[in-house]
Write a protein that holds these residues in place. Structure first.
Motif, short mmCIF file in Angstrom:
data_model
loop_
_atom_site.label_atom_id
_atom_site.label_comp_id
_atom_site.label_asym_id
_atom_site.label_seq_id
_atom_site.Cartn_x
_atom_site.Cartn_y
_atom_site.Cartn_z
N PHE A 28 0.83 -1.20 0.00
CA PHE A 28 0.00 0.00 0.00
C PHE A 28 0.86 1.25 0.00
O PHE A 28 0.56 2.23 -0.70
CB PHE A 28 -0.94 0.00 1.20
CG PHE A 28 -2.26 -0.65 0.95
CD1 PHE A 28 -3.21 -0.06 0.14
CD2 PHE A 28 -2.57 -1.87 1.54
CE1 PHE A 28 -4.44 -0.65 -0.10
CE2 PHE A 28 -3.80 -2.48 1.32
CZ PHE A 28 -4.73 -1.87 0.49
N ALA A 29 1.93 1.24 0.78
CA ALA A 29 2.84 2.39 0.80
C ALA A 29 3.46 2.61 -0.57
O ALA A 29 3.56 3.75 -1.05
CB ALA A 29 3.92 2.20 1.86
N ALA A 30 3.85 1.53 -1.24
CA ALA A 30 4.43 1.64 -2.59
C ALA A 30 3.41 2.17 -3.58
O ALA A 30 3.77 2.80 -4.57
CB ALA A 30 4.94 0.27 -3.05
N SER A 234 -0.69 -9.47 -1.83
CA SER A 234 -0.96 -8.04 -1.65
C SER A 234 -1.46 -7.29 -2.89
O SER A 234 -2.24 -6.34 -2.75
CB SER A 234 0.27 -7.35 -1.09
OG SER A 234 0.63 -7.93 0.16
N PRO A 235 -1.04 -7.62 -4.12
CA PRO A 235 -1.55 -6.86 -5.26
C PRO A 235 -3.07 -6.84 -5.35
O PRO A 235 -3.66 -5.79 -5.64
CB PRO A 235 -0.92 -7.57 -6.46
CG PRO A 235 0.36 -8.12 -5.93
CD PRO A 235 0.04 -8.55 -4.53
N LEU A 236 -3.71 -7.96 -5.11
CA LEU A 236 -5.18 -7.99 -5.13
C LEU A 236 -5.76 -7.11 -4.03
O LEU A 236 -6.74 -6.38 -4.25
CB LEU A 236 -5.69 -9.43 -4.97
CG LEU A 236 -7.21 -9.59 -4.84
CD1 LEU A 236 -7.92 -9.09 -6.09
CD2 LEU A 236 -7.58 -11.05 -4.55
N VAL A 237 -5.16 -7.16 -2.85
CA VAL A 237 -5.67 -6.36 -1.73
C VAL A 237 -5.50 -4.88 -2.01
O VAL A 237 -6.39 -4.06 -1.73
CB VAL A 237 -4.95 -6.77 -0.42
CG1 VAL A 237 -5.37 -5.88 0.74
CG2 VAL A 237 -5.26 -8.23 -0.10
N VAL A 238 -4.36 -4.50 -2.59
CA VAL A 238 -4.15 -3.09 -2.95
C VAL A 238 -5.17 -2.65 -3.99
O VAL A 238 -5.74 -1.56 -3.89
CB VAL A 238 -2.71 -2.88 -3.46
CG1 VAL A 238 -2.54 -1.47 -4.05
CG2 VAL A 238 -1.71 -3.08 -2.32
N TRP A 239 -5.41 -3.48 -4.98
CA TRP A 239 -6.41 -3.12 -5.99
C TRP A 239 -7.80 -3.00 -5.36
O TRP A 239 -8.54 -2.04 -5.65
CB TRP A 239 -6.45 -4.15 -7.12
CG TRP A 239 -7.43 -3.76 -8.20
CD1 TRP A 239 -7.19 -2.89 -9.23
CD2 TRP A 239 -8.79 -4.17 -8.31
NE1 TRP A 239 -8.33 -2.74 -9.99
CE2 TRP A 239 -9.33 -3.51 -9.44
CE3 TRP A 239 -9.62 -5.01 -7.58
CZ2 TRP A 239 -10.65 -3.69 -9.86
CZ3 TRP A 239 -10.93 -5.18 -7.97
CH2 TRP A 239 -11.44 -4.53 -9.10
N LEU A 240 -8.16 -3.94 -4.49
CA LEU A 240 -9.46 -3.85 -3.82
C LEU A 240 -9.55 -2.60 -2.94
O LEU A 240 -10.65 -2.09 -2.70
CB LEU A 240 -9.69 -5.10 -2.96
CG LEU A 240 -10.02 -6.39 -3.72
CD1 LEU A 240 -10.01 -7.59 -2.77
CD2 LEU A 240 -11.38 -6.29 -4.43
N GLY A 241 -8.42 -2.09 -2.48
CA GLY A 241 -8.41 -0.88 -1.68
C GLY A 241 -8.42 0.39 -2.48
O GLY A 241 -8.54 1.49 -1.91
N SER A 242 -8.28 0.29 -3.78
CA SER A 242 -8.18 1.47 -4.63
C SER A 242 -9.55 1.93 -5.12
O SER A 242 -10.56 1.23 -4.99
CB SER A 242 -7.31 1.15 -5.85
OG SER A 242 -8.01 0.33 -6.78
N ALA A 243 -9.57 3.11 -5.74
CA ALA A 243 -10.81 3.64 -6.32
C ALA A 243 -11.28 2.78 -7.49
O ALA A 243 -12.47 2.79 -7.83
CB ALA A 243 -10.60 5.09 -6.76
N GLN A 244 -10.38 2.02 -8.10
CA GLN A 244 -10.73 1.21 -9.27
C GLN A 244 -11.71 0.09 -8.95
O GLN A 244 -12.36 -0.44 -9.84
CB GLN A 244 -9.46 0.63 -9.89
CG GLN A 244 -8.49 1.66 -10.44
CD GLN A 244 -7.25 1.03 -11.05
OE1 GLN A 244 -7.19 -0.18 -11.28
NE2 GLN A 244 -6.24 1.85 -11.31
#
Length: 303
Positions: A28-30, A234-244
């Protein structure tokens, strides 16, 4: 550097001092997020230690130029969950994403499982998800009622042990199944405030899995793809956390290595309507026919 799809967003990750949670916090930081790194520094079975893994992850994020703050609250404690959300809002000015990841295991066959072992695992996993969601949702509801646009996310952590069952993990599996059900309810309730709620069922090498799946989760030879690395989740979790991901809610995703799958969950199956109360003696062939026409269940892990 990863594409900054979460730039400007504030994210809480629970149990983020090690393993999958640490990978989430760094990812998430990245991706540009400001991260609240929650971890109380326990052993694998939840016992307290003097370690400070949350602060170590914060230092890693800051060394890479990111913004983060450590939190040591107990996510299953009512006041602790409130403090966690308050710290995110007070430190970074708001809250956009809650990732519920914290947990530990006390594995034992049901016939040997103690009451304290049941209560401890269900408390940290299931109650720990509820408490943080409850306080985060209260904040988001207030924002929505005040006329401020909310575009928030909750990502919960279930498990194959909860979706399919796992021998020797009755307490953990029951808690993880409860999290999947809680995710569906929260998704239906929080949508009115601008919040989506999804869950993942990850498979990776962590402190909780390294002894159970030691051979299957062995690290690859040098240069090979490590399918069991926690960073793969983590990539899936970051995407789920995004506006997308605004259109995705009430879903459970299984993820392992480079594979992502949408879990089907419980569905209404084939049915027979007698039109009246059944006589118990009539039901043997009826049940046999339903089972014959239905889809066989997935195998229980370890069975």
């Amino acid at each position: 550097m990863d594409e900054q799809i979460c730039a400007g967003r504030t994210v809480i990750v629970t149990g983020a001092g090690r393993g999958i949670g640490r990978a989430h916090a760094l990812a998430f930081a990245a991706a540009g997020a400001k991260v609240v790194v929650n971890d109380i520094g326990t052993t694998l079975d939840g016992a307290a230690t003097d370690e400070t893994p949350a602060q170590q992850v914060v230092a890693e994020i800051e060394a890479l130029g990111g913004q983060a703050v450590a939190n040591g609250d107990d996510v299953a404690d009512w006041d602790g969950g409130r403090n966690l959300v308050r710290q995110a809002v007070d430190t970074f000015g708001g809250l956009d994403v809650l990732v519920n990841n914290a947990g530990f295991v006390r594995d034992r066959m049901l016939v040997n499982l103690g009451e304290d072992e049941w209560d401890a695992v269900v408390r940290v996993h299931l109650k720990g998800h509820f408490v943080t969601m409850r306080h985060a949702a209260e904040y988001w509801r207030g924002e929505s009622k005040a006329g401020r646009q909310v575009d928030a996310r909750v990502i919960n952590t279930s498990s194959g042990a909860g979706l399919q069952g796992s021998v020797g993990q009755g307490n953990y599996g029951a808690a993880k199944a409860g999290i999947a059900g809680l995710t569906l309810t929260a998704a239906a309730e929080f949508g009115r405030y601008g919040v989506t709620v999804n869950a993942i069922a990850p498979s990776a090498r962590t402190r909780m899995t390294e002894t159970v799946f030691a051979e299957m989760m062995a690290a690859p030879e040098e240069g090979g793809f490590d399918a069991m690395a926690p960073e793969n989740i983590s990539p899936l979790v970051v995407w789920l956390g995004s506006a997308q991901s605004a259109s995705v809610t009430g879903r459970v995703f299984e993820i392992e290595g480079g594979k992502v799958a949408l879990a089907d969950g419980w569905r209404h199956g084939v049915a027979v309507d007698h039109g009246a109360r059944w006589n118990p003696a009539e039901l043997g062939p009826v049940v046999a026919d339903l089972i014959a026409k239905g889809v066989p269940p997935e195998s229980v892990y370890g069975a």
